[in-house]
Design an enzyme around this catalytic site. Structure first.
Site, PDB file in Angstrom:
ATOM      1  N   ASP A 288      15.067  -8.805 -25.519  1.00 55.10           N
ATOM      2  CA  ASP A 288      15.941  -9.814 -24.910  1.00 55.10           C
ATOM      3  C   ASP A 288      15.556 -11.231 -25.322  1.00 55.10           C
ATOM      4  O   ASP A 288      16.419 -12.057 -25.643  1.00 55.10           O
ATOM      5  CB  ASP A 288      16.012  -9.685 -23.393  1.00 55.10           C
ATOM      6  CG  ASP A 288      14.696  -9.304 -22.754  1.00 55.10           C
ATOM      7  OD1 ASP A 288      13.991  -8.459 -23.323  1.00 55.10           O
ATOM      8  OD2 ASP A 288      14.359  -9.844 -21.698  1.00 55.10           O
TER       9      ASP A 288
ATOM     10  N   ASP B  21      21.238  -2.509 -33.925  1.00 59.43           N
ATOM     11  CA  ASP B  21      22.696  -2.555 -34.029  1.00 59.43           C
ATOM     12  C   ASP B  21      23.197  -3.861 -33.387  1.00 59.43           C
ATOM     13  O   ASP B  21      23.964  -4.625 -33.987  1.00 59.43           O
ATOM     14  CB  ASP B  21      23.278  -1.336 -33.296  1.00 59.43           C
ATOM     15  CG  ASP B  21      24.725  -1.083 -33.673  1.00 59.43           C
ATOM     16  OD1 ASP B  21      25.266  -1.824 -34.516  1.00 59.43           O
ATOM     17  OD2 ASP B  21      25.327  -0.149 -33.120  1.00 59.43           O
TER      18      ASP B  21
ATOM     19  N   TYR C 273      20.960   7.013 -30.336  1.00 59.35           N
ATOM     20  CA  TYR C 273      21.986   7.360 -31.326  1.00 59.35           C
ATOM     21  C   TYR C 273      21.781   8.750 -31.922  1.00 59.35           C
ATOM     22  O   TYR C 273      22.549   9.169 -32.778  1.00 59.35           O
ATOM     23  CB  TYR C 273      21.962   6.360 -32.491  1.00 59.35           C
ATOM     24  CG  TYR C 273      22.635   5.044 -32.216  1.00 59.35           C
ATOM     25  CD1 TYR C 273      22.411   4.356 -31.040  1.00 59.35           C
ATOM     26  CD2 TYR C 273      23.492   4.474 -33.151  1.00 59.35           C
ATOM     27  CE1 TYR C 273      23.015   3.136 -30.793  1.00 59.35           C
ATOM     28  CE2 TYR C 273      24.096   3.254 -32.917  1.00 59.35           C
ATOM     29  CZ  TYR C 273      23.852   2.592 -31.734  1.00 59.35           C
ATOM     30  OH  TYR C 273      24.449   1.389 -31.502  1.00 59.35           O
TER      31      TYR C 273
ATOM     32  N   LYS D 290      11.688  -3.007 -26.486  1.00 61.79           N
ATOM     33  CA  LYS D 290      11.837  -3.248 -25.043  1.00 61.79           C
ATOM     34  C   LYS D 290      10.762  -2.413 -24.347  1.00 61.79           C
ATOM     35  O   LYS D 290      11.016  -1.656 -23.410  1.00 61.79           O
ATOM     36  CB  LYS D 290      13.267  -2.841 -24.646  1.00 61.79           C
ATOM     37  CG  LYS D 290      13.703  -3.259 -23.279  1.00 61.79           C
ATOM     38  CD  LYS D 290      13.979  -4.734 -23.124  1.00 61.79           C
ATOM     39  CE  LYS D 290      14.193  -5.048 -21.659  1.00 61.79           C
ATOM     40  NZ  LYS D 290      13.968  -6.425 -21.287  1.00 61.79           N
TER      41      LYS D 290
END
Ligand code: NAP
Length: 417
Positions: A281, A305, A160, A227
């Site tokens: 995940d 987000d 972002y 992640k």
């Protein structure tokens, strides 16, 4: 401070920020930005409730003095096409605390997201989103009462950060050449390119705020979500820096999950916060299957987000989810949903996201009685099945009311409490 279009109310006083500690007068000036689309509807409705709650909680001894600030389409009309006036930024810094409605962002072109710009310009590095269940709110979960989690999303880095190069441009070609020829990278011709910066500084200050929040609010755990199995030097590094902050700066308050099993038979010592990490995940799955395992989450921008909207969906959706963007100097509270343009001006939508963001704002300035009052009456109105269309379509026998009608029902309960 003199502005071109902004006027502060004569009767209020500004909040002072002494190195992160707020000095709040009884008549503080708080900034508000109405926002685009449904913004004016939800702002008017929420303001009625906040003012009524302050009046009730303090019997007239305290009162908010609202200063309107301009961003988005309303600003463009006032400032000759400028959607993001510099004086609005100055006023937010000057007032220390503000609340805003949603703002329109064009997709795939046009100007950059005003929300992202605001976060970056003011260095509002933490997006804080508490998600909890109010009895009676329609939920797809078997045990929605298990959901009570506060997500700290890093706000200034990650994909972002806006370091993106459009396919076909000179900048893109230059970067592609460098990556291929000097770094040995391989990727398809004409790929759009984006850079994902994640720093020790950015990660640590976010995790520091999340752990401090856990301490201040007697939370049991802080989970670092990443992640890092795939993106080792960005997401994996975030995890490692998070543990560094935890063990180096909060040693007396925390125990890591590893230590929990190595030294404590899996049982947290009394009063200690467990700091653990989970891959992004599996976190999405666990937040549906075993949400009670999460109290505070600290994560990067993109994960945060997605995750905050996904968890909000479990307890009523984004129409009800509150949020805040915070730095040490300034806090901007905001509705987490967008402008829902198809409902603009219809006095129809649920004002709860902005309303409950305001509740966070009152907590932030230390007016806990206001926040407690809203916490008390909100479930009462829901229990009466007095709800806006979004909840009504999920409930049997609902009494569907307008946006302002929902606010009126809350005000009535506040006055009667
Ligand atoms: P959206 O405005 O959040 O609306 C998506 C859907 O969510 C609505 O159609 C509605 O669902 C539901 N919804 C949103 N707010 C609601 C409320 N207060 N009460 C009840 N339901 C509500 O998302 P979008 O249509 O993707 O985005 C529209 C514009 O908002 C875009 O320009 C986008 O960039 C911007 N945006 C701004 C912010 C922000 O300022 N923080 C955040 C996100 C998006 P139903 O249709 O099912 O009734």
């Amino acid at each position: 401070m003199t502005f071109k279009h902004i006027t502060y109310p004569d009767s209020g006083e500004k909040i002072k920020n002494n190195n992160g500690v707020l000095e709040v007068p009884n008549n503080p000036i708080l900034g508000f930005v109405e926002g685009d689309g449904i913004g004016p509807d939800i702002t008017a409705a929420s303001m009625k409730v906040w003012d009524a709650a302050v009046e009730k909680a303090y019997g007239g001894q305290r009162k908010v003095h609202w200063a309107e600030l301009y961003m988005g389409e309303k600003a463009a009309g006032i400032y000759d096409g400028d959607y993001f006036p510099a004086e609005t930024l100055e006023a937010i810094k000057d007032l220390t605390v503000a609340i805003k409605g949603p703002l329109t962002t064009p997709i795939g072109g046009g100007f950059r997201s005003l929300n992202v710009s605001l976060r970056q310009e003011l260095d509002l590095y933490a997006c804080v989103r508490p998600v909890k269940y109010y009895p009676g709110v329609p939920s797809p979960m078997a045990k929605p009462e298990d959901i009570d989690v506060t997500i700290f999303r890093e706000n200034t880095e990650d994909v972002y950060a806006g370091i993106e190069y459009k396919s076909g441009t000179e900048e893109n070609k230059k970067l592609a050449k460098f990556l291929r020829e000097e770094m040995g990278a391989t990727f398809f011709e004409d790929a759009g390119l984006g850079i994902k910066p994640v720093s020790a500084f950015g990660s640590k200050r976010l995790v520091r705020m999340a752990i401090q929040y856990a301490i201040d609010n007697n939370q049991k755990s802080v989970t670092l979500v990443h992640k890092g199995n795939i993106m080792k030097f960005t997401e994996g590094a975030f995890r490692n820096w998070g543990y560094e902050v935890a063990t180096e700066e909060f040693r007396d308050y925390i125990v890591t999950e590893q230590e929990l099993w190595d030294e404590h038979d899996g049982v947290a010592p009394e009063g200690k916060i467990v700091v653990k990490d989970r891959i992004a995940d599996i976190t999405f799955q666990l937040l549906q299957l075993r949400p009670a395992e999460f109290d505070v989450i600290a994560t990067m921008n993109l994960n945060g987000d997605f995750l905050s909207d996904a968890v909000a969906a479990e307890v009523g959706g984004i129409g009800i989810a509150p949020g805040a963007n915070i730095s040490k100097e300034v806090a901007v509270f905001e509705a987490t949903h967008g402008t829902a343009p198809k409902y603009a001006g219809q006095d129809k939508v649920n004002p709860s996201s902005l309303l409950l963001s305001g509740q966070m704002m009152f907590d932030h300035i230390g007016w806990k009685e206001v926040s407690q009052l809203i916490d008390k009456v909100y479930p009462q109105v829901i229990a009466d099945k007095t709800v806006t269309y979004d909840f009504a379509r999920l409930m049997d026998g609902a009494n569907e009311v307008s946006c302002s009608g929902f606010a009126d029902a809350l005000v009535k309960k506040i006055q009667a409490s």
